[in-house]
Design a protein around this motif. Structure first.
Motif, PDB file in Angstrom:
ATOM      1  N   GLN A   5      17.761   8.850  22.955  1.00  0.00           N
ATOM      2  CA  GLN A   5      18.184   8.811  21.558  1.00  0.00           C
ATOM      3  C   GLN A   5      17.004   8.717  20.595  1.00  0.00           C
ATOM      4  N   VAL A   6      15.800   8.774  21.126  1.00  0.00           N
ATOM      5  CA  VAL A   6      14.601   8.673  20.296  1.00  0.00           C
ATOM      6  C   VAL A   6      13.715   9.906  20.454  1.00  0.00           C
ATOM      7  N   GLY A   7      13.460  10.319  21.693  1.00  0.00           N
ATOM      8  CA  GLY A   7      12.556  11.430  21.943  1.00  0.00           C
ATOM      9  C   GLY A   7      13.251  12.770  21.897  1.00  0.00           C
ATOM     10  N   TYR A   8      13.895  13.071  20.789  1.00  0.00           N
ATOM     11  CA  TYR A   8      14.629  14.325  20.644  1.00  0.00           C
ATOM     12  C   TYR A   8      13.953  15.196  19.583  1.00  0.00           C
ATOM     13  N   THR A   9      14.385  16.434  19.503  1.00  0.00           N
ATOM     14  CA  THR A   9      13.895  17.357  18.486  1.00  0.00           C
ATOM     15  C   THR A   9      15.028  17.657  17.517  1.00  0.00           C
ATOM     16  N   ALA A  10      14.820  17.377  16.250  1.00  0.00           N
ATOM     17  CA  ALA A  10      15.853  17.592  15.238  1.00  0.00           C
ATOM     18  C   ALA A  10      16.003  19.081  14.929  1.00  0.00           C
ATOM     19  N   ALA A  11      17.135  19.422  14.321  1.00  0.00           N
ATOM     20  CA  ALA A  11      17.378  20.761  13.759  1.00  0.00           C
ATOM     21  C   ALA A  11      17.284  21.865  14.802  1.00  0.00           C
ATOM     22  N   GLN A  12      18.102  21.768  15.854  1.00  0.00           N
ATOM     23  CA  GLN A  12      18.096  22.775  16.913  1.00  0.00           C
ATOM     24  C   GLN A  12      19.418  23.526  17.039  1.00  0.00           C
ATOM     25  N   ILE A  13      20.521  22.922  16.621  1.00  0.00           N
ATOM     26  CA  ILE A  13      21.849  23.509  16.808  1.00  0.00           C
ATOM     27  C   ILE A  13      22.376  24.024  15.472  1.00  0.00           C
ATOM     28  N   GLY A  14      22.948  25.207  15.465  1.00  0.00           N
ATOM     29  CA  GLY A  14      23.468  25.793  14.240  1.00  0.00           C
ATOM     30  C   GLY A  14      24.754  25.137  13.777  1.00  0.00           C
TER      31      GLY A  14
END
Length: 310
Positions: free
Chosen positions: A19-28
């Motif tokens: 829940q921390v090491g993610y990449t934002a703004a990937q899914i439309g």
């Protein structure tokens, strides 16, 4: 109408438990809407306006978003607008949109604290709640819907870096809550600052031409070096995040007075989470009333952009 701009709600991680090491703004935005079962049969249109991590939100995206919101709100077949947004600057975008649009229909911003790939993502429920509020005839203006709570754009701010109930309206309190898919108002409202007539149309069409306004903070040991450097860079305005009810370190104050004498607009806001700057007869710098430093920056930038006086 649902407009996507990215953020954690559209984020992904390699492992579902991360829940921390993610990449934002990937899914439309279309995929986000498809993940919410309660939307089946609901008349929705979607548009991807931007795909950014909201820490990187900029004025160009704001301008494009405001224009797309305005176009949607003008349509007779659109009951309300929802904007999915990252949480880091969500309160700033909400206040900006209220100032330049002051919509007569609901314009609702929402997001998530956990990415879409989390084991228990909060995004789908927040999105469902936001759509419910946008379809309500009880409210108008720019609102933030998050964790079942409904906030006014002028009062809301992000108060926690990790918890699901990350937003608060401080002393103003919640405008309402979403219960069982329906809005329940807790008090009359919303009451937000009215914009100047035709404000959006009066802004420069190139966001790079918008006045540059910076924020500086008053703190123990503060001096005027940053203010002097900003003046040399040609900023048009400075907001000082002052201590308490608007007090400023004396060394910083002298630099701010020099900047003001040189034609730079200066405004005091409080760095305190609650309360406001109280005016006094001997004030040397104007105050931002109840606006937070980040919202005072937006207000000052807009005033400078349209040539409004101090």
């Amino acid at each position: 109408m649902v407009l996507g701009t990215g953020g954690t709600i559209a984020g992904t991680a390699r492992q579902a438990g991360d829940q921390v090491g993610y990449t934002a703004a990937q899914i439309g935005i279309d995929a986000l809407l498809e993940s919410v079962a309660t939307f089946h049969g609901v008349p929705l249109e979607a548009e991807q306006v931007a795909q950014v991590d909201s820490k990187d939100m900029d004025h160009a995206v704001w301008l494009q978003l405001a224009q797309r919101c305005a176009a949607a709100l003008e349509r007779s077949d659109v009951q309300g607008v929802v904007v999915t947004h990252g949480t880091d600057t969500l309160e700033e975008s909400a206040y900006f949109l209220q100032r330049v649009l002051a919509p007569r229909k609901p314009l609702v911003l929402t997001g998530a604290m956990r990415p879409a790939t989390a084991l228990l993502s909060d995004g789908p429920q927040n999105l469902a709640d936001a759509v419910a509020v946008a379809r309500s005839d009880q409210v108008a203006g720019v609102l933030v819907v998050f964790a079942g709570q409904v906030h006014e754009s002028e009062a809301v701010s992000k108060r926690h870096s990790f918890q699901l109930e990350a937003f608060s309206s401080g002393e103003r309190g919640l405008l309402g809550v979403v219960e069982g898919g329906a809005l329940r108002l807790l008090h009359a409202g919303p009451v937000c600052a009215a914009p100047a007539p035709g404000l959006l149309a009066r802004l420069p069409s190139d966001a790079r031409a918008w006045p540059r306004v910076a924020i500086v903070t008053s703190h123990a040991g503060a001096d005027g070096a940053v203010v002097d450097a900003l003046a040399n860079l040609g900023v048009a305005g400075i907001v000082v995040a002052a201590t308490g009810s608007g007090t400023v370190h004396r060394s910083l104050l002298e630099a701010l007075k020099r900047a003001r004498a040189a034609g730079i607009r200066v405004v005091r806001a409080s760095r305190c989470a609650q309360g406001r700057v109280l005016p006094r007869p001997d004030d040397e710098l104007p105050h931002a009333a109840g606006l937070s430093p980040v919202k005072a920056r937006i207000a000052l930038m807009l005033d400078l952009a349209i040539g409004a006086g101090e």
